[in-house]
Scaffold this motif. Sequence first.
Motif, PDB file in Angstrom:
ATOM      1  N   ILE A 149       0.835  -1.198   0.000  1.00 34.61           N
ATOM      2  CA  ILE A 149       0.000   0.000   0.000  1.00 34.61           C
ATOM      3  C   ILE A 149       0.872   1.251   0.000  1.00 34.61           C
ATOM      4  O   ILE A 149       0.519   2.282  -0.582  1.00 34.61           O
ATOM      5  CB  ILE A 149      -0.981   0.004   1.199  1.00 34.61           C
ATOM      6  N   THR A 150       2.051   1.169   0.612  1.00 36.02           N
ATOM      7  CA  THR A 150       2.978   2.302   0.588  1.00 36.02           C
ATOM      8  C   THR A 150       3.581   2.476  -0.797  1.00 36.02           C
ATOM      9  O   THR A 150       3.668   3.590  -1.327  1.00 36.02           O
ATOM     10  CB  THR A 150       4.089   2.117   1.627  1.00 36.02           C
ATOM     11  N   VAL A 151       3.999   1.365  -1.406  1.00 32.81           N
ATOM     12  CA  VAL A 151       4.621   1.437  -2.730  1.00 32.81           C
ATOM     13  C   VAL A 151       3.630   1.970  -3.764  1.00 32.81           C
ATOM     14  O   VAL A 151       3.944   2.902  -4.520  1.00 32.81           O
ATOM     15  CB  VAL A 151       5.160   0.053  -3.154  1.00 32.81           C
ATOM     16  N   ASP A 161      -2.250  10.096   4.616  1.00 31.52           N
ATOM     17  CA  ASP A 161      -3.397  10.037   5.519  1.00 31.52           C
ATOM     18  C   ASP A 161      -4.655   9.489   4.849  1.00 31.52           C
ATOM     19  O   ASP A 161      -5.689   9.315   5.505  1.00 31.52           O
ATOM     20  CB  ASP A 161      -3.676  11.416   6.129  1.00 31.52           C
ATOM     21  N   GLN A 162      -4.597   9.194   3.546  1.00 31.24           N
ATOM     22  CA  GLN A 162      -5.748   8.624   2.855  1.00 31.24           C
ATOM     23  C   GLN A 162      -5.581   7.142   2.523  1.00 31.24           C
ATOM     24  O   GLN A 162      -6.517   6.492   2.050  1.00 31.24           O
ATOM     25  CB  GLN A 162      -6.015   9.396   1.551  1.00 31.24           C
ATOM     26  N   THR A 164      -5.189   4.448   4.364  1.00 31.12           N
ATOM     27  CA  THR A 164      -5.992   3.505   5.151  1.00 31.12           C
ATOM     28  C   THR A 164      -7.416   3.444   4.610  1.00 31.12           C
ATOM     29  O   THR A 164      -8.024   2.365   4.536  1.00 31.12           O
ATOM     30  CB  THR A 164      -6.005   3.912   6.632  1.00 31.12           C
ATOM     31  N   GLU A 165      -7.980   4.613   4.216  1.00 34.97           N
ATOM     32  CA  GLU A 165      -9.320   4.621   3.633  1.00 34.97           C
ATOM     33  C   GLU A 165      -9.349   3.839   2.327  1.00 34.97           C
ATOM     34  O   GLU A 165     -10.269   3.056   2.076  1.00 34.97           O
ATOM     35  CB  GLU A 165      -9.764   6.060   3.378  1.00 34.97           C
ATOM     36  N   PHE A 166      -8.339   4.051   1.492  1.00 36.80           N
ATOM     37  CA  PHE A 166      -8.274   3.312   0.240  1.00 36.80           C
ATOM     38  C   PHE A 166      -8.157   1.816   0.496  1.00 36.80           C
ATOM     39  O   PHE A 166      -8.787   1.002  -0.174  1.00 36.80           O
ATOM     40  CB  PHE A 166      -7.097   3.790  -0.607  1.00 36.80           C
ATOM     41  N   ARG A 167      -7.371   1.465   1.484  1.00 37.82           N
ATOM     42  CA  ARG A 167      -7.209   0.050   1.804  1.00 37.82           C
ATOM     43  C   ARG A 167      -8.550  -0.577   2.179  1.00 37.82           C
ATOM     44  O   ARG A 167      -8.890  -1.674   1.727  1.00 37.82           O
ATOM     45  CB  ARG A 167      -6.226  -0.120   2.956  1.00 37.82           C
TER      46      ARG A 167
END
Length: 410
Positions: A149-151, A161-162, A164-167
């Motif tokens: 998710i970081t990559v 800060d967005q 986690t929502e996307f995840r």
Amino acid sequence: MSEQQIVVLDPTAGNPEAEQRVLRERGPATRVDILGVEAWSVSDPALLKELLTSKDISKDGHAHWPAHAETVTTWPLAIWVAVKNMFTAYGPDHSRLRRMIAPALSARRTAALQSGIETLVTGLLDDLDKLPAGESVDLREHLAYPVPITVIGQLLGIPVDQRTEFRSVVDNVFATHLTSEEQKANTAALYGLLDALIAAKRTTPGDDMTSVLVTTRDEEGDGSILSDAELRDTLLLMISAGYETTANVIDQALTILLSDPDQLVHVHAGRSTWSDIVEETLRYEPPVKYLPLRYALVDIPLPDGQTIRAGDAILAAYAAANRHPSLHKDADRFDATRPSKEHLAFGHGVHFCLGAPLARLEVTTVLRLFFARFPDAQLAIGHEELQRLPSLISNGHTAVLVRLRPITTN
């Protein structure tokens, strides 16, 4: 021949290995019910490859699936067949959209990410290293999830800060236990996030793929190069494919190695490499079990006398095909020293996953650095106690609880 009874696929993935055995036993292809939609599940690898490369098979449900219009209004997996991006494109449209994304995932650009990925993984391992001996930690949550998710977040310019929502919304795209109404609400939330991201990049573009796509779309004002729907659905594809699938491969590889330490011995003894581990994981536990959907443009006769009719939906049963006895001897056993690890985990033909090199790099880096740092790590519970994700598509666990260091006694 008599018509076979339709196999109803379990949306909660209660026993996927048994389900896949049933599919293989019923021949190269068999009719299945996937959340109320009938399709042909193809588990024979030779037939599946043939169909995946055939011009008589389309992924464009809008154009080539007679049941599309009525299905998308009620089917929980509607987003999988309703999106407009290279995942569902056919012919020239697919080539056009793929050309736009391919440069961002080229071998050169992927190789350039290696140092950053190593730094990212090292930082996560540093945090894990602070845990007391004997304490368990969920490696899906604290390693398998944050790496991809970081990559992908950095590649697409998604603010930290967005992510986690996307995840959360991407996880639900793969969650086949949700109702149609729950999925509709999730799709609305997902597109809300995508629209906000696009609007932000229009106002303040950056050095990221989203900004490139937005600029490309806006410079071609009539949408002939990239429509508004294609723009946001392409971002959806990159986020979901770049995150969920890679997290599953990391999850499965860690789980397998911690359950079968002999495979690590092969690596340390030079009988296999980390790349071998990754490829055998992709074969043995692919990140996606089934991939909806494709559609027959003409009648397709099958080797066993059945016929896939024009307009019928086709489901690629990747997990079942990867363990097919015609492809591998002793296919239900994980073996990093297996001479051939041929698999279909990344698809085949023109829709082969563009992000495969990046996924392989991420997983290999995680395994190499994790086991160098924590050579004595152990599962905190038995392998049979691990809970699978409630999804007939996504192939991972709800949690991977691990003790990084055993408690030592004097």
